[in-house]
Enzyme design. Structure first.
Site, short mmCIF file in Angstrom:
data_model
loop_
_atom_site.label_atom_id
_atom_site.label_comp_id
_atom_site.label_asym_id
_atom_site.label_seq_id
_atom_site.Cartn_x
_atom_site.Cartn_y
_atom_site.Cartn_z
N ARG A 168 -17.70 -3.17 10.30
CA ARG A 168 -16.34 -2.64 10.28
C ARG A 168 -16.33 -1.20 10.77
O ARG A 168 -17.12 -0.38 10.33
CB ARG A 168 -15.76 -2.74 8.86
N ARG A 217 0.82 -1.21 0.00
CA ARG A 217 0.00 0.00 0.00
C ARG A 217 0.85 1.26 0.00
O ARG A 217 0.32 2.36 -0.01
CB ARG A 217 -0.84 0.02 1.27
N ARG A 248 -9.77 7.32 4.27
CA ARG A 248 -9.14 6.19 3.58
C ARG A 248 -8.86 6.54 2.12
O ARG A 248 -7.81 6.19 1.57
CB ARG A 248 -10.04 4.96 3.65
P1 ATP Z 1 -11.29 -3.64 0.16
O1 ATP Z 1 -12.58 -3.05 0.59
O2 ATP Z 1 -11.00 -3.37 -1.30
O3 ATP Z 1 -11.15 -5.06 0.52
P2 ATP Z 1 -10.09 -1.89 2.15
O4 ATP Z 1 -9.10 -0.82 1.78
O5 ATP Z 1 -11.44 -1.48 2.48
O6 ATP Z 1 -10.09 -2.92 0.96
P3 ATP Z 1 -8.56 -3.60 3.95
O7 ATP Z 1 -7.60 -4.02 2.90
O8 ATP Z 1 -9.39 -4.63 4.56
O9 ATP Z 1 -9.62 -2.56 3.46
O10 ATP Z 1 -7.70 -2.78 5.05
C1 ATP Z 1 -8.34 -2.19 6.15
C2 ATP Z 1 -7.39 -1.28 6.89
O11 ATP Z 1 -6.27 -2.03 7.42
C3 ATP Z 1 -6.73 -0.17 6.07
O12 ATP Z 1 -7.54 0.96 5.92
C4 ATP Z 1 -5.46 0.12 6.92
O13 ATP Z 1 -5.77 0.89 8.07
C5 ATP Z 1 -5.05 -1.26 7.39
N1 ATP Z 1 -4.11 -1.88 6.46
C6 ATP Z 1 -4.37 -2.94 5.65
N2 ATP Z 1 -3.31 -3.23 4.88
C7 ATP Z 1 -2.35 -2.32 5.19
C8 ATP Z 1 -1.03 -2.06 4.71
N3 ATP Z 1 -0.47 -2.81 3.74
N4 ATP Z 1 -0.33 -1.04 5.26
C9 ATP Z 1 -0.85 -0.28 6.23
N5 ATP Z 1 -2.09 -0.44 6.71
C10 ATP Z 1 -2.85 -1.44 6.20
MG MG Z 2 -10.41 -6.32 1.80
#
Ligand code: ATP
Ligand code: MG
Length: 190
Positions: free
Chosen positions: A134, A89, A145
């Site tokens: 969530r 990310r 985000r």
């Molecule tokens: P999607 O809805 O497409 O599955 P998303 O962005 O809603 O993706 P997640 O991937 O589930 O959500 O991540 C949720 C949270 O976890 C992020 O907003 C962040 O706070 C944290 N997080 C997840 N991956 C990382 C990362 N690689 N680096 C830093 N924080 C992360």
């Molecule tokens: Mg996800």
């Protein structure tokens, strides 16, 4: 080995499409969001730290995230390949992933960039928030985000562009249409 980075903004459908990919190609799905939410559910030290960052829409620090991912790769020594969901990310994470894989003599085969416009993302995340439970699926956190995504995550696209590995996928069709486009991209590198 087939190793895929599935990339896209929050709500772009990375988790949904990863499930389809796992079924068809037999890869191990490493979702950092799922891993962190499991830590929160356990009430571990990592979970406690992640909880407040996630609910505000902020990232977990790179060095911690990189260590977590490294440890998770080691849980699957016989994997046919991995799908990395939610990682990298940041550019730092992208570079770290390359060196982690290099040490194991493997590499990323392709990156899928699931493209969805912002108003559609907000709509989907608000809808998901009605049932997801969530802490980050509310309007204020969604905006944060998306801002963090633009500032820190978008540059990762160029990282994979430079390696000739990024594939833009239109993420606004039906789930089946999106998956068909994904399969085309995967099958072209297999
Ligand atoms: P999607 O809805 O497409 O599955 P998303 O962005 O809603 O993706 P997640 O991937 O589930 O959500 O991540 C949720 C949270 O976890 C992020 O907003 C962040 O706070 C944290 N997080 C997840 N991956 C990382 C990362 N690689 N680096 C830093 N924080 C992360
Ligand atoms: Mg996800």
């Amino acid at each position: 080995m087939l190793n895929i980075v599935i990339f896209g903004a929050p709500g772009s459908g990375k988790g949904t499409q990863s499930d389809f990919i796992v079924k068809k190609y037999g890869l191990v799905h490493l979702s950092t969001g799922d891993i962190l939410r499991a830590e929160i559910a356990k009430g571990s030290e990592i979970g406690k730290m992640a909880d407040s960052l996630i609910s505000k829409g902020n990232f977990i620090p790179d060095d911690l995230m990189i260590n977590i991912l490294n440890a998770n790769i080691d849980l699957y020594p016989t994997a046919k390949g991995f799908i990395f969901d939610g990682f990298p990310r940041t550019l730092t994470q992208a570079e770290a992933l390359d060196s982690m894989l290099k040490k194991r003599n493997i590499k990323i085969s392709l990156m899928l960039n699931i493209d969805v416009q912002t108003n559609e993302l907000v709509k989907r995340l608000l809808e998901r928030g009605k049932t997801s439970g969530r802490s980050d699926d509310n309007l204020q956190t969604i905006h944060q985000r998306l801002q963090v995504y633009e500032a820190k995550t978008l540059p990762v696209i160029q990282f994979y562009d430079r390696q000739g590995k990024s594939n833009r996928i239109n993420g606004t069709g039906t789930m089946e249409e999106v998956f068909a486009e994904i399969c085309k991209a995967i099958d072209s590198v297999k």
